[in-house]
Design a protein around this motif. Structure first.
Motif, PDB file in Angstrom:
ATOM      1  N   THR A  78      29.513  24.092  49.028  1.00  0.00           N
ATOM      2  CA  THR A  78      28.308  23.765  49.765  1.00  0.00           C
ATOM      3  C   THR A  78      27.742  24.948  50.814  1.00  0.00           C
ATOM      4  OG1 THR A  78      27.250  21.674  50.613  1.00  0.00           O
ATOM      5  CG2 THR A  78      29.472  22.535  51.468  1.00  0.00           C
ATOM      6  N   TYR A  79      26.572  24.536  51.067  1.00  0.00           N
ATOM      7  CA  TYR A  79      25.893  25.620  51.929  1.00  0.00           C
ATOM      8  C   TYR A  79      24.968  24.706  53.020  1.00  0.00           C
ATOM      9  CZ  TYR A  79      21.438  24.668  49.560  1.00  0.00           C
ATOM     10  OH  TYR A  79      20.552  23.878  49.019  1.00  0.00           O
ATOM     11  N   VAL A  80      24.861  25.462  54.285  1.00  0.00           N
ATOM     12  CA  VAL A  80      23.577  25.171  55.129  1.00  0.00           C
ATOM     13  C   VAL A  80      22.954  26.275  55.371  1.00  0.00           C
ATOM     14  CG1 VAL A  80      25.520  23.361  56.231  1.00  0.00           C
ATOM     15  CG2 VAL A  80      25.295  26.082  57.057  1.00  0.00           C
ATOM     16  N   LEU A  81      21.682  25.824  56.022  1.00  0.00           N
ATOM     17  CA  LEU A  81      20.670  27.045  56.272  1.00  0.00           C
ATOM     18  C   LEU A  81      20.744  26.857  57.931  1.00  0.00           C
ATOM     19  CD1 LEU A  81      17.879  25.898  53.780  1.00  0.00           C
ATOM     20  CD2 LEU A  81      19.634  27.816  53.525  1.00  0.00           C
ATOM     21  N   THR A  82      20.255  28.173  58.256  1.00  0.00           N
ATOM     22  CA  THR A  82      20.197  28.432  59.790  1.00  0.00           C
ATOM     23  C   THR A  82      18.923  27.745  60.103  1.00  0.00           C
ATOM     24  OG1 THR A  82      19.317  30.666  59.331  1.00  0.00           O
ATOM     25  CG2 THR A  82      21.721  30.528  59.834  1.00  0.00           C
ATOM     26  N   LYS A  83      18.808  27.192  61.557  1.00  0.00           N
ATOM     27  CA  LYS A  83      17.859  26.869  62.140  1.00  0.00           C
ATOM     28  C   LYS A  83      16.898  27.949  62.777  1.00  0.00           C
ATOM     29  CE  LYS A  83      20.508  22.926  63.596  1.00  0.00           C
ATOM     30  NZ  LYS A  83      21.001  21.921  64.818  1.00  0.00           N
ATOM     31  N   PRO A  84      15.813  27.793  63.272  1.00  0.00           N
ATOM     32  CA  PRO A  84      14.973  28.864  63.877  1.00  0.00           C
ATOM     33  C   PRO A  84      15.451  29.613  64.853  1.00  0.00           C
ATOM     34  CG  PRO A  84      13.691  26.640  63.621  1.00  0.00           C
ATOM     35  CD  PRO A  84      15.031  26.376  63.319  1.00  0.00           C
ATOM     36  N   GLY A 135      18.684  30.741  64.552  1.00  0.00           N
ATOM     37  CA  GLY A 135      19.644  31.387  63.868  1.00  0.00           C
ATOM     38  C   GLY A 135      20.977  30.699  63.793  1.00  0.00           C
ATOM     39  N   THR A 136      20.881  29.763  64.591  1.00  0.00           N
ATOM     40  CA  THR A 136      22.462  29.151  64.539  1.00  0.00           C
ATOM     41  C   THR A 136      22.599  28.039  63.151  1.00  0.00           C
ATOM     42  OG1 THR A 136      21.405  27.001  65.879  1.00  0.00           O
ATOM     43  CG2 THR A 136      22.238  28.998  66.988  1.00  0.00           C
ATOM     44  N   PHE A 137      23.768  27.802  63.279  1.00  0.00           N
ATOM     45  CA  PHE A 137      24.361  26.756  62.164  1.00  0.00           C
ATOM     46  C   PHE A 137      25.644  25.963  62.602  1.00  0.00           C
ATOM     47  CE2 PHE A 137      26.927  30.523  60.849  1.00  0.00           C
ATOM     48  CZ  PHE A 137      28.209  30.080  60.835  1.00  0.00           C
ATOM     49  N   ARG A 138      25.949  25.140  62.070  1.00  0.00           N
ATOM     50  CA  ARG A 138      27.045  24.163  62.388  1.00  0.00           C
ATOM     51  C   ARG A 138      27.700  23.412  61.136  1.00  0.00           C
ATOM     52  NH1 ARG A 138      28.484  21.085  67.480  1.00  0.00           N
ATOM     53  NH2 ARG A 138      29.565  18.916  66.755  1.00  0.00           N
TER      54      ARG A 138
END
Length: 776
Positions: free
Chosen positions: A57-63, A65-68
């Motif tokens: 699976t994947y996540v996209l970074t927020k404006p 630049g962070t991810f969790r």
């Protein structure tokens, strides 16, 4: 009420113990978070893909630049990071505690790497005025219908038919000028009725967005006033099970609601996830400050299921939902003769009142709606191709106030509609460069409607095709432009008898539309948007051919077969601002309509064998709309937040040189929220108070309605809420009081204001319980 509270407390304690056992037996409790930055500038990277190989699976970074990523086990994870115009990056992380990492991406000149876009954002406008309800805001509205949930947003109100039926009104427009997208599919029901509320369960959505203004390019020719998007949370392929329970109790009509959702990701089949959701609602008669409204109860039972399989480059999804409701129609709106009707309209209290009851008697509606959606998508570098098919079936049964005259006949509805809709759409999301991205697509809609019983609208069949393309171009770091083109074609064939001769008129409607938007960021605090657009809407079958008693609205409606398509030109300006303690927006808009269609009261009332009813006729004029929405939020201290919402709209009939009828009155809402300190297991407690001032509608044509606009009114409401932590899980509980002063009032957009007052004081208790059974 005390018994209900005690039962909920016992339920909370039981659930907490289950969660505690789950947490104690699981090692997957760690969090991996981080930030992605450009190596050459140190700027954050928004929209970078972080793919977790072990979870598929994947996540996209927020404006920023962070991810969790939560609920991870103590093990090694391999991460693959992709971003357009950057070198691919691989890294491994050994997770033995909560970990934060920093990753640099190196820009390159040539786009060679894969980029994965969110499937929920690519087909939405780059430049638009949007209001969003999600997470905590939605939790505080759970248990309300869709129209009720949206009506306090700036620029959004509700067209009511009594205390239980609400249709969204955006920028003064409603009905077929507003599109509702349920999980990406246009909601297609018997939308011709002002008392036909949207057949959707708001509990399906984890996010509800209202996009104001002309959005016909993406969503179809009917989205003149705006679009309501109900978006479920994307199915997550985590390994384990999660659930969410929502409970609510309402004092005024003694209503209760319970909704639950559970989803599971399969450990042995990475990438596969399923979800099941259900809701039940039941309420009785509504009480005004002085009396009960007879036969205003309702019953509702809804269900949905979804499944998705997600691979690295492709995926498939399926979704099925049922919406089933039985609605009582206020007995005092069905009146036997004209003199009694006039008396009821001029009286301050309905002739028919009652005590409290859960019984739903005649007149009533029984509505069933099914939606089945299938979707497949494929990603190739910076492009995504999507194909969707959906089938909707809508059955509406309407029962008059009296049974058939033959007592030997069964209790059948006097009118029954069945509408079947097939929708096929495909679109391609593309990114040509770091500056240019867009969407091109085609949509086909086939509809067939049949009826049984007395005549109101004819049987019909229709076919519609829309082709569109939109492109967004980033002129600079602070300026973006978006343009779109669309062409729509609709064929409609109706079947009805006239003087015992079958009539089968055919109509075709077609038109191009276009829009152009410009966004400029003047500073990190101020942004402006300008949007210009054209719109087109074919007349609906009820506007053309209706002729009879519209039972639910307690009205006699007359269509006009000579109506021509509506065409509109729209201009809108939005100023968004965000400072350290203050944020909000100002949104101004205007429309010019050729052939604007509206339902105009005509006199005298019509007397039928079913009673006497106010009469309305579909009329076409040239018209202008103009309005202003303002939103302000100000944190004057760390504990006190002030808010203000202001909306006004006016519409003018250019053909007859008079104001248009049934346009929302001006509204001002002022609120204050106080954040209390946490105490023990009670986190984020707060109290808030709101005052809502609705002005009397003044810009209306003289003597053009059966009743003059009611007086303006002021409503006071308050709320208290907090998260209660049990077994490391935060549960949200809120207590809301509406119309605290028990104000006696009638709303201008309530079709039943002719006969009765609106609801009095209502106390609402809500509890949201998230459950996490994720295990290694």
């Amino acid at each position: 009420m005390k018994t209900i509270l005690l039962a909920w407390i016992v339920l909370c304690i039981s659930i907490a113990e289950i969660q505690a056992q789950s947490v104690r037996s699981s090692a997957c409790v760690y969090t991996l978070s981080g930030i992605i930055q450009y190596t050459n500038s140190g700027e954050p990277v928004e929209g970078a893909l972080v793919f977790i190989q072990e979870l598929n699976t994947y996540v996209l970074t927020k404006p920023d630049g962070t991810f969790r990523i939560d609920s991870l086990c103590a093990q090694s994870y391999r991460l693959h990071i992709d971003m357009l115009a950057c070198s691919h990056k691989d890294t491994s992380v050994l997770l033995q505690k909560n970990t934060f990492i920093r990753i640099g991406l190196t820009p390159v000149e040539k786009d060679e790497e894969i980029t994965i876009e969110s499937q929920h954002s690519g087909n939405q406008p780059e430049i638009s005025s949007v209001e969003v309800l999600e997470k905590e805001e939605l939790a505080r509205l759970r248990g309300n219908s869709l129209g009720e949930s949206l009506k306090y947003l700036p620029g959004v109100t509700a067209l009511q038919t009594g205390p239980t039926i609400f249709k969204p009104v955006i920028q003064g427009m409603y009905g077929t000028r507003i599109l509702i997208l349920n999980n990406g599919i246009r909601q297609e029901g018997q939308q011709w009725g002002n008392e036909h509320a949207p057949e959707v369960d708001p509990f399906i959505a984890s996010k509800i967005s209202v996009i104001k203004g002309v959005q016909s390019i993406r969503y179809g020719s009917d989205a003149i006033g705006g679009v309501v998007l109900l978006e479920p949370e994307a199915l997550n392929t985590f390994r384990g099970t999660k659930a969410l329970i929502n409970l609510g109790g309402f004092s005024n009509n003694r209503a209760g609601v319970a909704s639950g959702i559970i989803e599971h990701g399969f450990k042995k089949i990475p990438g596969l996830a399923v979800r099941v959701q259900g809701t039940v609602r039941k309420g009785g008669n509504t009480r005004t400050p002085d009396y009960w409204l007879k036969n205003t109860g309702f019953q509702e039972a809804n269900f949905s299921a979804a499944a998705a399989y997600q691979a690295r480059r492709w995926g498939v999804e399926t979704f099925y939902s049922q919406f089933n409701t039985t609605l009582g129609i206020f007995t005092g709106s069905h009146i036997g003769n004209v003199s009694d009707l006039i008396t009821a309209i001029n009286s301050g209290q309905p002739a028919v009142t009652s005590g409290f009851s859960y019984a739903v008697e005649r007149p009533k509606q029984i509505v069933n709606h099914e939606l089945w959606k299938n979707k497949v998508y494929y990603r190739l570098r910076q492009h995504t191709l999507v194909l969707e098919y959906a089938r909707q079936f809508n059955k509406r049964q309407e029962y008059d106030s009296h049974k058939a005259y033959n007592p030997g006949l069964p209790d059948e509805p006097q009118l029954s509609f069945e509408l079947t809709t097939h929708t096929v759409q495909t679109y391609a999301e593309h990114r040509i460069s770091s500056r240019i991205r867009g969407t091109a697509g085609i949509m086909y809609i086939n509809q067939a409607n049949t009826y049984q019983g007395r005549y109101f609208i004819p049987n019909f069949a229709s076919n519609a095709v829309g082709v569109y393309v939109t492109e967004a171009y980033k002129l600079s770091a602070k300026t973006k432009v978006e343009a779109g083109l669309r062409y729509d074609y609709k064929y409609l064939k109706s079947y009805y008898y006239e003087n015992n001769v079958l009539q089968a008129p055919e109509r075709t409607f077609q038109s191009p539309t276009a829009n152009l938007g410009l966004l400029h960021e003047w500073s990190s605090h101020i942004e402006t948007q300008v949007l210009l657009g054209t719109a087109f809407r074919a007349p609906n079958v009820n506007e053309l051919y209706s002729n009879g008693v519209h039972h639910g609205a307690a009205a006699y409606e007359i269509g006009n077969p000579d109506l021509q398509p509506e065409k509109a030109v729209n201009a809108a300006f939005t100023l968004n601002y965000m400072f350290k303690k203050c944020f909000g927006y100002v949104h101004a808009y205007g429309y010019y309509f050729n052939n604007y269609i509206y339902l105009k009261p005509v006199f005298p009332p019509t007397l039928t064998i079913r009673g006497a009813f106010p009469t309305f006729e579909y009329t076409q004029v040239n018209a202008t709309y103009g309005g202003l929405d303002v939103s302000l939020n100000d944190s004057i201290t760390k504990k006190i937040i002030l808010s203000a919402r202001y909306s006004m709209v006016s519409a003018y009939n250019r053909s007859q040189d008079e104001w248009l009828i049934y346009i929302p009155p001006t509204r001002l809402q002022l609120g204050m929220k106080y954040l209390l300190p946490a105490v023990g297991r009670i986190k984020k407690p707060y109290v808030s108070v709101d005052g809502i001032l609705t002005a009397k509608k003044k810009n209306v044509p003289a003597n053009a309605d059966y009743m003059a606009p009611p007086a303006g009114y002021f409503l006071l409401q308050a709320e208290a809420g907090a998260y209660i932590t049990l077994a490391k899980q935060e549960m949200l509980i809120t207590l809301t009081a509406q119309n605290i002063l028990n104000t006696r009032y009638r709303d201008y957009l309530d079709r039943f204001r002719y006969y009765a007052d609106a609801a009095g004081t209502n106390i609402i208790l809500r509890l949201q319980i998230p459950l996490d059974f994720t295990k290694q």
